[in-house]
Design a protein around this motif. Structure first.
Motif, short mmCIF file in Angstrom:
data_model
loop_
_atom_site.label_atom_id
_atom_site.label_comp_id
_atom_site.label_asym_id
_atom_site.label_seq_id
_atom_site.Cartn_x
_atom_site.Cartn_y
_atom_site.Cartn_z
N MET A 1 0.85 -1.20 0.00
CA MET A 1 0.00 0.00 0.00
C MET A 1 0.88 1.24 0.00
N ARG A 2 0.59 2.15 -0.90
CA ARG A 2 1.32 3.41 -0.98
C ARG A 2 0.59 4.47 -0.15
N ILE A 3 1.19 4.87 0.94
CA ILE A 3 0.56 5.82 1.86
C ILE A 3 0.96 7.24 1.49
N THR A 4 -0.02 8.09 1.37
CA THR A 4 0.20 9.51 1.08
C THR A 4 -0.46 10.33 2.18
N ASP A 5 0.33 11.15 2.85
CA ASP A 5 -0.22 12.07 3.85
C ASP A 5 -0.84 13.26 3.12
N ALA A 6 -2.12 13.49 3.37
CA ALA A 6 -2.85 14.52 2.63
C ALA A 6 -2.50 15.94 3.04
N GLN A 7 -1.80 16.12 4.15
CA GLN A 7 -1.37 17.48 4.50
C GLN A 7 -0.19 17.50 5.45
N ILE A 8 0.88 18.12 4.99
CA ILE A 8 1.98 18.51 5.86
C ILE A 8 2.34 19.95 5.52
N HIS A 9 3.16 20.56 6.35
CA HIS A 9 3.73 21.87 6.06
C HIS A 9 5.25 21.74 6.05
N LEU A 10 5.87 22.19 4.98
CA LEU A 10 7.32 22.31 4.93
C LEU A 10 7.68 23.79 5.02
N TRP A 11 8.68 24.11 5.83
CA TRP A 11 9.19 25.49 5.88
C TRP A 11 10.61 25.48 6.39
N SER A 12 11.35 26.51 6.01
CA SER A 12 12.77 26.57 6.36
C SER A 12 13.12 27.76 7.23
N GLY A 13 12.17 28.68 7.43
CA GLY A 13 12.43 29.86 8.25
C GLY A 13 11.97 29.70 9.68
N GLN A 14 11.95 30.81 10.39
CA GLN A 14 11.53 30.82 11.79
C GLN A 14 10.11 31.38 11.89
N SER A 235 4.22 7.41 13.02
CA SER A 235 3.91 5.97 12.97
C SER A 235 2.60 5.65 13.66
N ASP A 236 2.35 6.28 14.81
CA ASP A 236 1.09 6.04 15.51
C ASP A 236 -0.09 6.58 14.71
N CYS A 237 0.09 7.72 14.04
CA CYS A 237 -0.98 8.27 13.20
C CYS A 237 -1.33 7.31 12.06
N VAL A 238 -0.31 6.66 11.51
CA VAL A 238 -0.55 5.68 10.45
C VAL A 238 -1.28 4.47 11.00
N SER A 239 -0.75 3.87 12.04
CA SER A 239 -1.32 2.61 12.53
C SER A 239 -2.70 2.82 13.16
N ALA A 240 -3.00 4.03 13.61
CA ALA A 240 -4.32 4.30 14.17
C ALA A 240 -5.42 4.07 13.13
N VAL A 256 -8.39 5.58 1.18
CA VAL A 256 -8.35 6.54 2.28
C VAL A 256 -6.91 6.93 2.62
N MET A 257 -6.01 5.98 2.56
CA MET A 257 -4.63 6.22 2.99
C MET A 257 -3.75 6.82 1.90
N GLY A 258 -4.32 7.19 0.77
CA GLY A 258 -3.47 7.87 -0.19
C GLY A 258 -3.93 7.90 -1.62
N GLU A 259 -4.57 6.82 -2.09
CA GLU A 259 -4.95 6.81 -3.50
C GLU A 259 -6.05 7.83 -3.78
N GLY A 260 -6.93 8.06 -2.81
CA GLY A 260 -8.02 9.01 -3.01
C GLY A 260 -7.52 10.43 -3.21
N ILE A 261 -6.66 10.91 -2.32
CA ILE A 261 -6.14 12.28 -2.45
C ILE A 261 -5.30 12.41 -3.70
N SER A 262 -4.55 11.36 -4.06
CA SER A 262 -3.72 11.41 -5.26
C SER A 262 -4.58 11.61 -6.50
N ARG A 263 -5.69 10.89 -6.57
CA ARG A 263 -6.59 11.05 -7.72
C ARG A 263 -7.28 12.41 -7.70
#
Length: 268
Positions: A1-14, A235-240, A256-263
């Motif tokens: 299963m290919r897991i895709t997190d539907a939301q993260i934030h990347l940033w490099s500043g303060q 890891s706990d968020c995934v296994s939950a 639910v774990m990734g194919e839906g958001i990808s499509r």
């Protein structure tokens, strides 16, 4: 299963707000932690508190197109127009737009027609648009969905704010589920564990997830974390979801774990 997190934030500043980790969440750190948790990909919603986050998202998607997609944002202050949508969607790795309208004044903005140029262009481009809105404004999204049927809306965090706790945090769930009758509205079940008053396996979230799944179905309910404001590990968020929800199995689990958001955002 290919897991895709539907939301993260990347940033490099303060300057991150106190409900997120204060240190930058860099590309390198995200990849390291994703690998440890078994997460293949993530949809990056550039941090609104870092002015360089949109540029950083391009860096991430260019260097790792198989790991990061972007739903970018731009100012809605009168300085932008329909051409801005085209300009934004031409950027590397851009698979949609995301706007934080989590404020009382957003209601009049949504109702007045001031943003019709945005919705019209998104509808013409058939683009995904994620919105973080107050629960009181959920009925307004139904009107948007009717008027712009080719725009694919995503409701962030099930419209649960960053400081609320269950069960009160989900008191508006009925209004959210009403929107499932619009085929161009999806629900992003991100951040929910952050509202749980209990520890793993976060049983307080299970009924909410089941009701959302029953309403929206596996193709329109997206798993994710908003990990930088979670007290739980990735890891706990995934296994939950993959191990603790007995009703979520097979193809439904994969969606639910990734194919839906990808499509939904058109990320092959």
């Amino acid at each position: 299963m290919r897991i895709t997190d539907a939301q993260i934030h990347l940033w490099s500043g303060q300057g991150a707000p106190p409900h997120h980790i204060r240190a930058p969440f860099t590309i390198e750190r995200a990849l390291r932690e994703m690998d440890a948790a078994g997460i293949a990909r993530a949809v990056n919603c550039p941090a609104i508190w870092d002015a360089s986050a949109n540029d950083y998202s391009i860096e991430a998607a260019t260097a790792h197109p198989d790991r990061f997609a972007t739903m970018g944002w731009f100012a809605l202050d009168g300085s932008t127009n329909a051409a801005t949508v085209d300009e934004w969607l031409a950027k590397p790795g851009m698979h949609g737009l995301r706007f934080v309208l989590y404020a009382p004044e957003a209601g009049p903005m949504l109702q007045s027609g001031a943003l019709d140029w945005l919705w019209t262009r998104a509808d013409e481009r058939e683009v995904a648009v994620a919105l973080m809105v107050l629960p009181d404004h959920l009925p307004l999204l139904g009107d948007l969905a009717r008027r712009y049927p080719r725009m694919r809306l995503i409701i962030d965090h099930l419209a649960i704010g960053p400081f609320a706790l269950l069960p009160d945090a989900a008191s508006h769930l009925g209004s959210l589920l009403e929107l499932s009758r619009h085929p161009n509205i999806a629900a992003k079940a991100t951040g929910l564990i952050g509202a749980a008053p209990d520890a793993y396996p976060f049983s307080s979230t299970h009924d909410i997830l089941r009701r959302t799944f029953d309403a929206f179905g596996p193709e329109r309910m997206f798993w994710g974390t908003d990990i930088t404001r979670m007290q739980a590990t990735w890891s706990d968020c995934v296994s939950a979801s993959t191990e603790q929800l007995s009703w979520l199995t097979g193809v439904d689990l994969e969606l639910v774990m990734g194919e839906g958001i990808s499509r939904w955002i058109g990320w092959p």
